[in-house]
Design a protein around this motif. Structure first.
Motif, PDB file in Angstrom:
ATOM      1  N   GLN A 314       0.842  -1.189   0.000  1.00 14.99           N
ATOM      2  CA  GLN A 314       0.000   0.000   0.000  1.00 14.99           C
ATOM      3  C   GLN A 314       0.880   1.242   0.000  1.00 14.99           C
ATOM      4  O   GLN A 314       1.960   1.262   0.582  1.00 14.99           O
ATOM      5  N   GLY A 315       0.408   2.279  -0.681  1.00 21.98           N
ATOM      6  CA  GLY A 315       1.198   3.481  -0.853  1.00 21.98           C
ATOM      7  C   GLY A 315       1.304   4.333   0.401  1.00 21.98           C
ATOM      8  O   GLY A 315       0.619   4.095   1.386  1.00 21.98           O
ATOM      9  N   PRO A 316       2.218   5.283   0.362  1.00 21.65           N
ATOM     10  CA  PRO A 316       3.007   5.680  -0.811  1.00 21.65           C
ATOM     11  C   PRO A 316       4.220   4.767  -1.045  1.00 21.65           C
ATOM     12  O   PRO A 316       4.881   4.354  -0.087  1.00 21.65           O
ATOM     13  N   ILE A 317       4.467   4.452  -2.315  1.00 27.72           N
ATOM     14  CA  ILE A 317       5.616   3.632  -2.702  1.00 27.72           C
ATOM     15  C   ILE A 317       6.363   4.357  -3.815  1.00 27.72           C
ATOM     16  O   ILE A 317       5.761   4.827  -4.784  1.00 27.72           O
ATOM     17  N   LYS A 318       7.690   4.421  -3.653  1.00 25.82           N
ATOM     18  CA  LYS A 318       8.540   5.034  -4.676  1.00 25.82           C
ATOM     19  C   LYS A 318       9.338   3.955  -5.408  1.00 25.82           C
ATOM     20  O   LYS A 318       9.696   2.932  -4.825  1.00 25.82           O
ATOM     21  N   ASN A 319       9.638   4.208  -6.674  1.00 27.12           N
ATOM     22  CA  ASN A 319      10.528   3.319  -7.413  1.00 27.12           C
ATOM     23  C   ASN A 319      11.979   3.717  -7.155  1.00 27.12           C
ATOM     24  O   ASN A 319      12.247   4.627  -6.373  1.00 27.12           O
ATOM     25  N   ILE A 324       7.077   8.652  -7.071  1.00 27.40           N
ATOM     26  CA  ILE A 324       5.905   8.023  -6.466  1.00 27.40           C
ATOM     27  C   ILE A 324       5.180   7.213  -7.542  1.00 27.40           C
ATOM     28  O   ILE A 324       4.730   7.767  -8.553  1.00 27.40           O
ATOM     29  N   VAL A 325       5.079   5.901  -7.339  1.00 24.75           N
ATOM     30  CA  VAL A 325       4.385   5.041  -8.308  1.00 24.75           C
ATOM     31  C   VAL A 325       3.092   4.470  -7.725  1.00 24.75           C
ATOM     32  O   VAL A 325       2.236   3.984  -8.467  1.00 24.75           O
ATOM     33  N   VAL A 326       2.975   4.507  -6.395  1.00 28.01           N
ATOM     34  CA  VAL A 326       1.728   4.122  -5.735  1.00 28.01           C
ATOM     35  C   VAL A 326       1.413   5.222  -4.736  1.00 28.01           C
ATOM     36  O   VAL A 326       2.170   5.456  -3.784  1.00 28.01           O
ATOM     37  N   LYS A 327       0.312   5.910  -4.946  1.00 26.50           N
ATOM     38  CA  LYS A 327      -0.047   7.038  -4.087  1.00 26.50           C
ATOM     39  C   LYS A 327      -0.535   6.573  -2.722  1.00 26.50           C
ATOM     40  O   LYS A 327      -0.991   5.432  -2.560  1.00 26.50           O
ATOM     41  N   GLU A 328      -0.428   7.471  -1.760  1.00 28.20           N
ATOM     42  CA  GLU A 328      -0.945   7.179  -0.419  1.00 28.20           C
ATOM     43  C   GLU A 328      -2.447   6.862  -0.508  1.00 28.20           C
ATOM     44  O   GLU A 328      -3.195   7.532  -1.222  1.00 28.20           O
ATOM     45  N   GLY A 329      -2.847   5.821   0.192  1.00 30.85           N
ATOM     46  CA  GLY A 329      -4.246   5.408   0.162  1.00 30.85           C
ATOM     47  C   GLY A 329      -4.558   4.405  -0.925  1.00 30.85           C
ATOM     48  O   GLY A 329      -5.655   3.845  -0.965  1.00 30.85           O
TER      49      GLY A 329
END
Length: 353
Positions: A314-319, A324-329
């Motif tokens: 679950q975000g936030p995830i960075k590459n 940011i490739v997966v936003k918070e939430g």
């Protein structure tokens, strides 16, 4: 040389109204490594043994089958031998399984870790990345060098998911962590696995994890005075001081359930992807070196995954580029996880092509 071993339980003694004994259900298993690898193939064979104890079946297996032409030959022979259901237990068996299934439409096939199905081919796997999130939490809290070493097999989505899940979890509790990966291009090669662990320790890693099948990396960790995690089974007996915990693959309930379905005629092609909640992924007891506060933190991660309040992706995830490739939430979908082919921030190196 491929070694074939046949085992069975007692033949059914119940007679039909005509006085003829009911035929045993024959079940076949194909393993990529030896059952003595104490990891992946060992755990699948433990599931086979549990199946024999639970149901009136006759099982057979072939171990150390390479992913390729040999696999197709072995699977075809198992179908020709009259097995009613065949479990092929490695990613590289996917296409060979489908090819044989077309020629034997009355036989049921189950392929582990694959994504292609047909009317008589189902797929199954464990959400091992859930366990990796627990390992990452422990590693992030316990590392002193902030370098975690990862011995990896092949650059397929299953393995990349594990690397990413562990890195995300480790950096949640320790943003300074870096995960270094060495690819050995083998599921089971104790020599290569051990050498990879040595190289990672020489680069500063003080915690070793792996997605390969022998205890060799953990044994190297024990000898070099660093920590590590078992893979697929509880490997504590090989490294009683080094093992912090292990991801255990428990296939027995699935094998029993699916063979029962074949026996009662209810089997249908399906895709099963279970984890901690279903008990397909189990965590070994903590090693003595794991502090109480770290145990409590790891237990909370486990409980939150089981109750659904937390997802390892679950975000936030960075590459790796810090984007940011997966936003918070948001959470990476199962479909995207099934084909994951990129590293998250914190992984050192590139994915082999």
């Amino acid at each position: 040389m491929i070694k074939k071993i046949l085992t069975s339980v007692a033949i059914a003694t119940c007679l039909s109204a005509a006085g003829i004994a009911n035929a045993e259900t024959k079940v076949g298993f194909v393993y990529v490594g030896p059952i003595g690898d104490h990891g992946w193939s060992y755990q699948h064979d433990q599931g086979r043994l549990a199946l024999e104890k639970e149901l009136d079946v006759k099982t057979s297996y072939v171990e150390s089958v390479p992913e390729g032409a040999d696999a197709e030959r072995v699977i075809r022979q198992m179908a020709a031998d009259g097995n009613e259901v065949i479990f092929t237990t490695s990613f590289g068996y996917m296409n060979p399984t489908l090819k044989v299934a077309k020629k034997y439409p009355k036989v049921k096939f189950e392929h582990a870790t694959g994504y292609k199905r047909s009317a008589n081919v189902g797929t199954y796997s464990g959400r091992f990345y859930e366990g990796r999130a627990i390992l990452g939490t422990i590693a992030g809290k316990m590392t002193k060098s902030n370098i975690i070493g990862y011995v990896a097999s092949f650059p397929i989505p299953e393995v990349i998911r594990g690397i990413d899940a562990m890195t995300i979890a480790a950096r949640k509790v320790n943003p300074d962590v870096t995960v270094k990966v060495v690819w050995v291009n083998s599921w089971f090669d104790p020599g290569k696995e051990g050498d990879a662990a040595k190289a990672l320790i020489d680069q500063g890693a003080d915690i070793i994890t792996q997605h390969t099948d022998s205890p060799a990396p953990l044994q190297v960790a024990e000898k070099r005075g660093v920590y590590g995690f078992g893979q697929a089974s509880d490997m504590k007996k090989f490294a009683p001081k080094a093992q912090l915990t292990a991801i255990i693959d428990d296939w027995a309930p699935y094998y029993i359930e699916r063979v029962k379905a074949v026996m009662d005629g209810s089997w249908e092609s399906d895709d099963t992807w279970d984890g901690l909640k279903a008990g397909m992924v189990v965590m070994a007891p903590y090693g003595d070196a794991v502090p109480e506060d770290v145990r409590e933190m790891a237990d909370k991660v486990k409980a939150s995954i089981i109750d659904g309040s937390f997802h390892p992706f679950q975000g936030p995830i960075k590459n790796q580029k810090g984007e940011i490739v997966v936003k918070e939430g948001e959470t990476i979908s199962d479909g995207d996880l099934s084909k994951l082919d990129w590293y998250v921030e914190g992984v050192d190196g590139t994915i082999p092509k």
